[in-house]
Write an enzyme that holds these catalytic residues in place. Structure first.
Site, short mmCIF file in Angstrom:
data_model
loop_
_atom_site.label_atom_id
_atom_site.label_comp_id
_atom_site.label_asym_id
_atom_site.label_seq_id
_atom_site.Cartn_x
_atom_site.Cartn_y
_atom_site.Cartn_z
N TYR A 162 -11.55 -10.05 -10.40
CA TYR A 162 -11.13 -9.47 -9.12
C TYR A 162 -9.79 -8.75 -9.26
CZ TYR A 162 -8.97 -8.92 -4.66
OH TYR A 162 -8.30 -8.36 -3.61
N GLU A 202 -1.59 -8.72 -5.14
CA GLU A 202 -2.90 -9.34 -5.26
C GLU A 202 -2.78 -10.82 -5.64
OE1 GLU A 202 -5.67 -8.39 -4.24
OE2 GLU A 202 -5.23 -6.30 -3.86
N TYR A 230 0.31 -23.08 -4.88
CA TYR A 230 -0.42 -22.68 -6.09
C TYR A 230 0.55 -22.05 -7.10
CZ TYR A 230 -4.31 -23.37 -2.92
OH TYR A 230 -5.19 -23.91 -2.01
N ARG A 279 0.82 -1.21 0.00
CA ARG A 279 0.00 0.00 0.00
C ARG A 279 0.86 1.26 0.00
NH1 ARG A 279 -4.54 -1.77 4.39
NH2 ARG A 279 -5.78 -3.01 2.96
N GLN A 284 -5.36 -16.90 -1.78
CA GLN A 284 -5.16 -18.14 -1.01
C GLN A 284 -4.12 -18.03 0.09
OE1 GLN A 284 -7.12 -20.55 -2.17
NE2 GLN A 284 -7.46 -19.96 -4.29
N THR A 285 -3.56 -16.85 0.34
CA THR A 285 -2.47 -16.76 1.33
C THR A 285 -2.69 -15.56 2.25
OG1 THR A 285 -1.07 -17.58 -0.48
CG2 THR A 285 0.05 -16.85 1.50
N CYS A 308 -15.27 -8.30 9.49
CA CYS A 308 -16.30 -9.28 9.10
C CYS A 308 -15.58 -10.54 8.65
CB CYS A 308 -17.17 -8.69 7.99
SG CYS A 308 -18.73 -9.59 7.82
N CYS A 312 -18.90 -7.35 14.94
CA CYS A 312 -19.91 -6.38 14.51
C CYS A 312 -19.81 -5.06 15.28
CB CYS A 312 -21.30 -6.97 14.67
SG CYS A 312 -21.53 -8.46 13.68
N LEU A 314 4.71 -20.65 -0.99
CA LEU A 314 3.44 -19.94 -1.17
C LEU A 314 2.37 -20.86 -1.77
CD1 LEU A 314 4.31 -16.39 -2.58
CD2 LEU A 314 3.05 -16.88 -0.51
N THR A 355 -6.14 -28.02 -2.89
CA THR A 355 -7.53 -27.58 -2.95
C THR A 355 -8.49 -28.75 -3.21
OG1 THR A 355 -6.69 -25.55 -3.89
CG2 THR A 355 -9.07 -25.86 -3.97
N ASP A 409 -14.03 -10.46 -4.50
CA ASP A 409 -13.52 -11.81 -4.22
C ASP A 409 -14.39 -12.43 -3.14
OD1 ASP A 409 -12.80 -10.51 -1.92
OD2 ASP A 409 -10.71 -11.17 -1.93
FE1 SF4 Z 1 -20.25 -8.27 9.11
FE2 SF4 Z 1 -21.21 -7.68 11.52
FE3 SF4 Z 1 -20.44 -5.74 9.84
FE4 SF4 Z 1 -22.64 -7.14 9.37
S1 SF4 Z 1 -22.26 -5.78 11.11
S2 SF4 Z 1 -21.08 -6.59 7.88
S3 SF4 Z 1 -22.03 -9.18 10.07
S4 SF4 Z 1 -19.12 -7.31 10.80
#
Ligand code: SF4
Length: 375
Positions: free
Chosen positions: A149, A66, A111, A54, A71-72, A221, A229, A109, A328, A167
């Site tokens: 992607y 990318e 693949y 970045r 997969q890593t 997430c 959340c 790595l 895989t 992805d």
């Molecule tokens: Fe994911 Fe929770 Fe955010 Fe909903 S609120 S997108 S489930 S981290």
């Protein structure tokens, strides 16, 4: 923060669950995509991780990172990325590198077709694009190993084009956001989400938007365990959070079970060197070096009989620990023997290499790591 007067959310001041449910319920799944950009970018600006690729997002850096990150994990990629760039700092040097050296730089790595495709694409860029990465999403898609992607990531991060980069991580978080029960492994579902995202990606910060989605999927997430959340910039309007059903998403059609292949690995030792052979040019682990092997689990007697049939004169044989390696779509279930020889009769197809040279110069896949550790 107000969006069309529908919902208020702020990632630093999280609404309680009941309020969240009420807010989420008032937003249709189509509307909720219109809400994601602003809180997501604000969250990204304050929480993003410093990552080597970045810092200087040239097209080559973005492309390489990318491909490595497929997969890593990020932490695993960092040292590979640095080492790779030290030796192959630009597209021209990647195009010119010997395949064996390239595979050695990639060793661990997995693949390996990713590495081969990088080189093929680098050659393509040198020949067809004058050595410069094409700056257009559709042209990028013509490069080997570059799908929608990766093309979206390069076009948006390095060239500022407003195209999505979708992805599995992005599919997961959007399926939770909208409690979307469609199968995310279905290519049609992915295409429809790409089209929807294309309609909401901010023209002024497409690269940050795509990276923010990836970041959210990587640190908040998350795929395994419960999503965090309470740290999420979308918690005020996420439907799965409101329903308490985040872990039920994404929905994926069941995969076929992996095929198990039994193998007998032979560490054939001559003096202080061990036998290696090159794998075929096509197929799994193409062109890499491996220890000789036999199909199935063979007993000591069967291995000795096989070697004698091939004209080899084994002096001693010892059973080694079993090992397993998971790819895989298949897994190798390996038994192994150390076989000592004091002449090379019957072994013309092998090269005999000292362990140190093997580690430094020969690309040996990590499938054999358990046996590499023994020599
Ligand atoms: Fe994911 Fe929770 Fe955010 Fe909903 S609120 S997108 S489930 S981290």
């Amino acid at each position: 923060m107000k969006h069309n007067g529908i919902v208020e959310t702020n990632y630093t001041e999280q609404p309680n669950r009941a309020a969240s449910h009420e807010a989420a319920a008032s937003v249709s799944t189509a509307d909720s995509l219109n809400l994601i950009a602003e809180p997501l970018l604000a969250w990204y600006d304050s929480r993003r991780r410093i990552l080597p690729w970045r810092e200087d997002p040239t097209p080559y850096h973005v492309w390489l990172s990318e491909i490595m990150l497929q997969q890593t994990r990020v932490e695993a990629v960092k040292p590979y990325y640095e080492r790779f760039l030290n030796e192959l700092p630009d597209i021209a040097s990647l195009a010119a590198v010997e395949e064996e050296r390239l595979l050695k730089l990639w060793e661990g790595l997995g693949y390996y077709n990713r590495a081969r495709n990088l080189k093929k694409s680098a050659l393509q860029i040198m020949e067809e694009y004058g050595g410069r990465m094409p700056a257009d999403y559709h042209e990028l898609m013509k490069l080997c190993g570059v799908g929608s992607y990766t093309a979206g990531a390069i076009a948006s991060i390095a060239f500022g084009q407003a195209v999505p980069a979708v992805d599995g991580n992005v599919l997961r978080i959007l399926s939770r956001l909208r409690a979307d029960g469609r199968d995310i492994l279905d290519a049609g579902v992915k295409r429809s989400i790409e089209a929807e995202l294309a309609g909401v990606i901010p023209e002024d910060r497409p690269g940050d938007f795509n990276q923010a989605l990836m970041e959210l999927g990587a640190v908040v997430c998350i795929p395994h365990g419960s999503p965090k959340c309470e740290e999420c910039p979308w918690s005020g309007f996420c439907l799965a959070r409101a329903q308490g059903s985040a872990e039920a998403y994404p929905v994926k059609a069941p995969k076929k079970p992996r095929r198990v292949e039994e193998k007998t690995i032979l560490l054939i030792r001559y003096g202080d060197r061990f036998a290696l052979r090159r794998r075929p040019e096509r197929g799994l682990l193409a062109g890499m070096y491996e220890f000789p092997s036999l199909e199935g689990h063979q007993s000591e007697e069967e291995v000795l009989a096989h070697l004698r049939d091939a004209g080899v004169v084994p002096m001693r044989i010892r059973t080694l620990q079993p090992a397993r390696h998971i790819f895989t779509h298949k897994e190798w279930d390996m038994t192994a023997y150390l076989v000592r020889v004091d002449e090379l009769a019957g072994m013309g197809e092998y090269v005999f290499v000292e362990p140190e040279k093997m580690r430094d110069e020969y690309p040996v896949p990590s499938a054999f790591a358990a046996y590499m550790a023994l020599i």
